[in-house]
Scaffold this motif. Structure first.
Motif, PDB file in Angstrom:
ATOM      1  N   SER A  61       3.774   1.641  -3.369  1.00  0.00           N
ATOM      2  CA  SER A  61       4.293   0.977  -2.214  1.00  0.00           C
ATOM      3  C   SER A  61       4.681   1.240  -1.214  1.00  0.00           C
ATOM      4  O   SER A  61       4.371   1.222   0.119  1.00  0.00           O
ATOM      5  CB  SER A  61       4.127  -0.590  -2.601  1.00  0.00           C
ATOM      6  OG  SER A  61       4.265  -1.367  -1.711  1.00  0.00           O
ATOM      7  N   GLU A  62       6.047   1.580  -1.367  1.00  0.00           N
ATOM      8  CA  GLU A  62       6.988   2.342  -0.350  1.00  0.00           C
ATOM      9  C   GLU A  62       6.307   3.389   0.052  1.00  0.00           C
ATOM     10  O   GLU A  62       6.762   4.154   1.574  1.00  0.00           O
ATOM     11  CB  GLU A  62       8.269   2.547  -0.959  1.00  0.00           C
ATOM     12  CG  GLU A  62       8.771   1.628  -2.016  1.00  0.00           C
ATOM     13  CD  GLU A  62      10.171   1.158  -2.512  1.00  0.00           C
ATOM     14  OE1 GLU A  62      10.670   2.631  -2.409  1.00  0.00           O
ATOM     15  OE2 GLU A  62      11.344   0.499  -2.601  1.00  0.00           O
ATOM     16  N   ILE A  63       5.300   4.726  -0.727  1.00  0.00           N
ATOM     17  CA  ILE A  63       5.112   5.417   0.157  1.00  0.00           C
ATOM     18  C   ILE A  63       4.047   4.976   0.849  1.00  0.00           C
ATOM     19  O   ILE A  63       3.872   5.488   2.376  1.00  0.00           O
ATOM     20  CB  ILE A  63       4.122   6.812  -0.929  1.00  0.00           C
ATOM     21  CG1 ILE A  63       4.854   7.173  -2.021  1.00  0.00           C
ATOM     22  CG2 ILE A  63       3.252   7.556  -0.848  1.00  0.00           C
ATOM     23  CD1 ILE A  63       4.617   7.553  -3.686  1.00  0.00           C
ATOM     24  N   MET A  64       2.998   4.235   0.415  1.00  0.00           N
ATOM     25  CA  MET A  64       1.793   3.687   2.280  1.00  0.00           C
ATOM     26  C   MET A  64       2.941   2.976   2.823  1.00  0.00           C
ATOM     27  O   MET A  64       2.387   3.094   3.802  1.00  0.00           O
ATOM     28  CB  MET A  64       0.706   2.445   0.968  1.00  0.00           C
ATOM     29  CG  MET A  64       0.690   3.356  -0.432  1.00  0.00           C
ATOM     30  SD  MET A  64      -0.486   4.649   0.185  1.00  0.00           S
ATOM     31  CE  MET A  64      -1.768   3.477   1.372  1.00  0.00           C
ATOM     32  N   GLU A  65       4.182   2.770   2.850  1.00  0.00           N
ATOM     33  CA  GLU A  65       4.811   1.939   4.239  1.00  0.00           C
ATOM     34  C   GLU A  65       5.267   3.087   5.881  1.00  0.00           C
ATOM     35  O   GLU A  65       4.827   2.617   6.484  1.00  0.00           O
ATOM     36  CB  GLU A  65       6.384   1.441   3.270  1.00  0.00           C
ATOM     37  CG  GLU A  65       6.037   0.020   2.652  1.00  0.00           C
ATOM     38  CD  GLU A  65       7.816  -0.953   1.852  1.00  0.00           C
ATOM     39  OE1 GLU A  65       8.864   0.056   3.021  1.00  0.00           O
ATOM     40  OE2 GLU A  65       7.249  -1.330   1.824  1.00  0.00           O
TER      41      GLU A  65
END
Length: 297
Positions: A61-65
């Motif tokens: 999720s944090e990568i995708m942010e």
């Protein structure tokens, strides 16, 4: 001790630095990068055999942010997985990926466990333990920053290393003759890793490293500023960097994907800085810049 190995597979090499940052922010112990056919793989380790699936979801999720920053490539086909290792296997896995790397004719970076190298008289060796921080000399942004330092250092006396990561750029600058160096990072893990890497290099163990956001609250001026951080953060850094630079000073900016280079150049022009040189590698740009008045003398 048992370890959990977390692997992130992806198909765009430009994601390498972003994924590395996210893993380290989640308390990973170092990162390994390799290619396997049409996939890129970053592996890391956690000192815990009970890593929950929620952490894997959080990492993805944090990568995708980072999509919100407008990168011109797809954040797709990202796979995050885990497996268990014992202590002996962990050591073998970790060490097999890091070996001495020649950065230039004069500069070699070696891991702590392979630092017994016969050097020629004009060669410099940087000893590193990849440990828990980003910046071992193998990633394009670090590699080109080291090359940029070698290009510009002459008789300068002072440097600020912003977003130091592992301390590698400060160590290199000291070996090239810069005596007054201060390193900064907002992440305490990076600060601790930097202190350890300084201790591995006898000529660098007196370099000051502090936890700090960019150069906020720093009032001194230096001959060189180097900042290897993402372009989006550089956009916040550039408007104020002039206040910490001596006359005829030089700034090295990295962590810039090629698609963001023009945006950074325009931001530099707003504060009357010109690009002296750009070094490109693997989709990333490193910019060497000076005040317009100094370039046009």
């Amino acid at each position: 001790m048992n370890w959990t190995k977390v692997e992130v597979k992806f198909n765009k090499k430009e994601l390498e630095e972003i994924i590395g940052i996210v893993l380290l922010q989640n308390n990973a112990n170092g990162i390994e990068f390799r290619e396997n056919q049409d996939k890129f793989i970053i592996s890391t380790y956690f000192e815990n055999e009970n890593i929950e699936d929620e952490l894997l979801k959080k990492i993805k999720s944090e990568i995708m942010e980072y999509k919100k920053f407008g990168f011109n490539f797809e954040f797709s086909d990202i796979e995050v997985s885990k497996s268990l290792l014992d202590d002996r296997t962990w050591k073998n896995e970790w060490q097999k990926y890091y070996h001495p790397t020649r950065i230039s004719r004069y500069l070699i970076v070696a891991p702590e466990w392979e630092s017994n190298i016969n050097l020629k008289d004009d060669e410099k060796l940087i000893v590193m333990n990849p440990g828990e921080s980003f910046g071992t000399g193998t990633h394009a942004t670090t590699f080109t920053c080291l090359q940029a330092l070698e290009m510009i250092i002459n008789d300068q006396k002072s440097m600020y290393d912003v977003g130091t990561g592992s301390g590698i750029l400060s160590i290199a600058a000291r070996k090239m003759g810069i005596r007054d160096i201060e390193a900064f990072d907002i992440d305490q893990i990076a600060v601790d890793a930097t202190k350890y890497n300084f201790s591995l290099n006898s000529d660098s163990n007196d370099i000051v490293v502090k936890k700090n956001s960019l150069l906020d609250g720093i009032s001194g001026k230096v001959d060189i500023i180097v900042a290897n951080i993402l372009a989006e953060i550089l956009m916040d850094f550039i408007p104020n960097m002039d206040r910490n630079l001596n006359p005829n000073g030089t700034v090295i900016l990295s962590g810039i994907i090629n698609e963001k280079e023009n945006q950074i150049v325009k931001e530099l022009e707003k504060i009357n800085f010109l690009v002296v040189s750009v070094i490109k590698k693997d989709g990333w740009s490193t910019i060497i810049t000076k005040r317009k008045e100094d370039v046009e003398k």
